[in-house]
Write a protein that holds these residues in place. Structure first.
Motif, short mmCIF file in Angstrom:
data_model
loop_
_atom_site.label_atom_id
_atom_site.label_comp_id
_atom_site.label_asym_id
_atom_site.label_seq_id
_atom_site.Cartn_x
_atom_site.Cartn_y
_atom_site.Cartn_z
N GLN A 135 -33.31 23.18 14.82
CA GLN A 135 -32.62 22.67 13.64
C GLN A 135 -32.15 21.23 13.87
OE1 GLN A 135 -29.54 25.60 13.36
NE2 GLN A 135 -30.85 27.12 12.33
N PHE A 136 -31.70 20.94 15.08
CA PHE A 136 -31.24 19.59 15.42
C PHE A 136 -32.40 18.60 15.35
CE2 PHE A 136 -30.02 16.19 18.33
CZ PHE A 136 -28.67 16.00 18.05
N ILE A 137 -33.56 19.02 15.85
CA ILE A 137 -34.73 18.16 15.79
C ILE A 137 -35.17 17.94 14.35
CG2 ILE A 137 -37.19 18.02 16.39
CD1 ILE A 137 -36.42 19.60 18.98
N ASP A 138 -35.20 19.01 13.56
CA ASP A 138 -35.61 18.91 12.16
C ASP A 138 -34.66 18.05 11.34
OD1 ASP A 138 -37.78 20.52 12.70
OD2 ASP A 138 -36.85 22.36 11.94
N HIS A 139 -33.38 18.10 11.67
CA HIS A 139 -32.39 17.32 10.92
C HIS A 139 -32.56 15.83 11.16
CE1 HIS A 139 -28.02 16.16 9.97
NE2 HIS A 139 -28.59 16.50 8.83
N ASN A 140 -33.11 15.47 12.31
CA ASN A 140 -33.48 14.09 12.60
C ASN A 140 -32.29 13.13 12.62
OD1 ASN A 140 -35.37 12.19 13.31
ND2 ASN A 140 -36.12 11.81 11.23
N ARG A 141 -31.16 13.64 13.09
CA ARG A 141 -29.95 12.81 13.26
C ARG A 141 -29.43 13.08 14.67
NH1 ARG A 141 -31.91 11.14 9.32
NH2 ARG A 141 -30.98 10.66 7.29
N SER A 142 -29.89 12.27 15.60
CA SER A 142 -29.72 12.59 17.02
C SER A 142 -28.46 12.04 17.66
CB SER A 142 -30.92 12.04 17.80
OG SER A 142 -30.95 10.62 17.70
N GLY A 143 -27.83 11.04 17.02
CA GLY A 143 -26.82 10.29 17.74
C GLY A 143 -27.50 9.45 18.80
N THR A 144 -26.75 8.74 19.60
CA THR A 144 -27.38 7.86 20.58
C THR A 144 -26.58 7.76 21.87
OG1 THR A 144 -28.35 5.68 20.95
CG2 THR A 144 -26.26 5.75 19.75
N TYR A 145 -27.31 7.65 22.96
CA TYR A 145 -26.70 7.28 24.23
C TYR A 145 -26.64 5.76 24.30
CZ TYR A 145 -27.18 11.98 26.20
OH TYR A 145 -27.06 13.33 26.47
N VAL A 146 -25.71 5.26 25.10
CA VAL A 146 -25.59 3.82 25.30
C VAL A 146 -25.42 3.51 26.78
CG1 VAL A 146 -24.55 3.46 23.02
CG2 VAL A 146 -23.07 3.80 25.02
N ARG A 147 -25.81 2.29 27.14
CA ARG A 147 -25.47 1.76 28.46
C ARG A 147 -24.24 0.86 28.28
NH1 ARG A 147 -30.44 -0.45 27.43
NH2 ARG A 147 -31.37 0.93 28.97
N VAL A 148 -23.43 0.77 29.29
CA VAL A 148 -22.20 -0.02 29.22
C VAL A 148 -22.43 -1.36 29.89
CG1 VAL A 148 -19.77 -0.12 29.86
CG2 VAL A 148 -20.77 2.05 29.13
N LEU A 149 -22.43 -2.42 29.09
CA LEU A 149 -22.63 -3.77 29.62
C LEU A 149 -21.35 -4.33 30.20
CD1 LEU A 149 -24.88 -5.26 26.78
CD2 LEU A 149 -25.59 -4.03 28.85
N GLU A 150 -20.23 -4.02 29.54
CA GLU A 150 -18.91 -4.41 30.03
C GLU A 150 -17.98 -3.22 29.90
OE1 GLU A 150 -17.43 -7.85 28.01
OE2 GLU A 150 -19.16 -9.12 28.54
N GLU A 151 -17.43 -2.78 31.01
CA GLU A 151 -16.51 -1.64 30.99
C GLU A 151 -15.27 -1.96 30.17
OE1 GLU A 151 -15.79 -1.00 35.15
OE2 GLU A 151 -17.55 0.31 35.35
N GLY A 152 -14.67 -0.92 29.58
CA GLY A 152 -13.47 -1.16 28.80
C GLY A 152 -12.94 0.11 28.16
N HIS A 153 -11.81 -0.03 27.49
CA HIS A 153 -11.15 1.09 26.83
C HIS A 153 -11.51 1.15 25.35
CE1 HIS A 153 -8.54 0.75 30.43
NE2 HIS A 153 -8.40 2.05 30.28
N ILE A 154 -11.66 2.36 24.85
CA ILE A 154 -11.94 2.61 23.44
C ILE A 154 -10.97 3.67 22.95
CG2 ILE A 154 -13.62 3.56 21.81
CD1 ILE A 154 -15.82 2.42 23.53
N GLN A 155 -10.44 3.47 21.75
CA GLN A 155 -9.51 4.45 21.19
C GLN A 155 -9.84 4.73 19.73
OE1 GLN A 155 -5.53 2.92 21.42
NE2 GLN A 155 -6.00 1.05 20.31
N LYS A 156 -9.31 5.81 19.24
CA LYS A 156 -9.49 6.21 17.84
C LYS A 156 -9.06 5.07 16.93
CE LYS A 156 -7.89 9.69 14.52
NZ LYS A 156 -7.05 10.91 14.33
#
Length: 211
Positions: A135-156
């Motif tokens: 179902q996940f494959i058929d839905h074709n909305r995978s999200g994405t992995y990323v590489r981190v070029l500069e480390e840092g904090h992320i918040q809501k």
């Protein structure tokens, strides 16, 4: 785009094929910012480092816009952000527009889109059925992995700001489709092989389709 939720998980013991094993896919919203390191998210649980984390999969992003679709298919589940094992739930993420190699600023971190998520049996464990994989494959909305070029904090609430768009137009969605279609489109393959942000080990696996 903006961050709707930051999510981390602790090791959870599950039974798979009659044996107990641990997984980090059970992620839940965190009350504090996340720190994105070069190979993983600080404080998050990654059990299988062969297939998760690392330079090309340091963090996983998934769109909040997909949740209503899945809630409709699985209304009995106890829904919260992080259901797909994503570290960052993003409002407005569109895999048909986002390009492999795009660079974004989120919080104090600088990230680059590297590859779509390929679902495995642990997603099925989270959802209580292995049918979710197809179902996940058929839905074709995978999200994405990323590489981190500069480390840092992320918040809501942090905005996801496009800093540099890839000059190669290969999208996350095209990459995802390429993984599962039997006949690999040559034009997409050419974009894939020419995209400098596609992990080299992925390119090695697809060279056979160029013959």
């Amino acid at each position: 785009m903006k961050v709707i939720s930051t999510n981390i998980g602790t090791a959870t013991t599950v039974t798979w094929n009659g044996a107990e094993e641990r997984t980090g896919i059970f992620k839940y919203p965190a009350n504090e910012p996340l720190f994105l390191g070069k190979t993983d998210v600080k404080g998050d649980t990654v059990i299988d480092r062969v297939h998760h984390a690392g330079i090309h999969k340091a963090c996983y992003l998934y769109s909040s816009g997909n949740y209503d679709y899945w809630k409709g298919k699985y209304p009995h589940l106890d829904w919260d952000w992080g259901m797909f094992g994503e570290n960052l739930t993003i409002e407005g993420l569109d895999e048909s527009v986002m390009r492999i190699g795009d660079i974004y600023k989120i919080g104090t971190a600088l990230i680059q889109v590297s590859q779509p998520r390929e679902p495995c049996y642990k997603l099925g464990i989270r959802f209580g059925t292995q049918e979710i994989l197809g179902q996940f494959i058929d839905h074709n909305r995978s999200g994405t992995y990323v590489r981190v070029l500069e480390e840092g904090h992320i918040q809501k609430g942090d905005n996801v700001q496009l800093i540099e768009q890839s000059t190669n137009p290969l999208t996350v969605q095209q990459f995802f489709e390429l993984m599962f279609v039997r006949e690999k489109p040559r034009d997409t393959l050419d974009l894939f092989m020419a995209n400098e942000a596609v992990p080299q080990y992925k390119k090695e696996r697809y060279k056979k389709y160029l013959k």
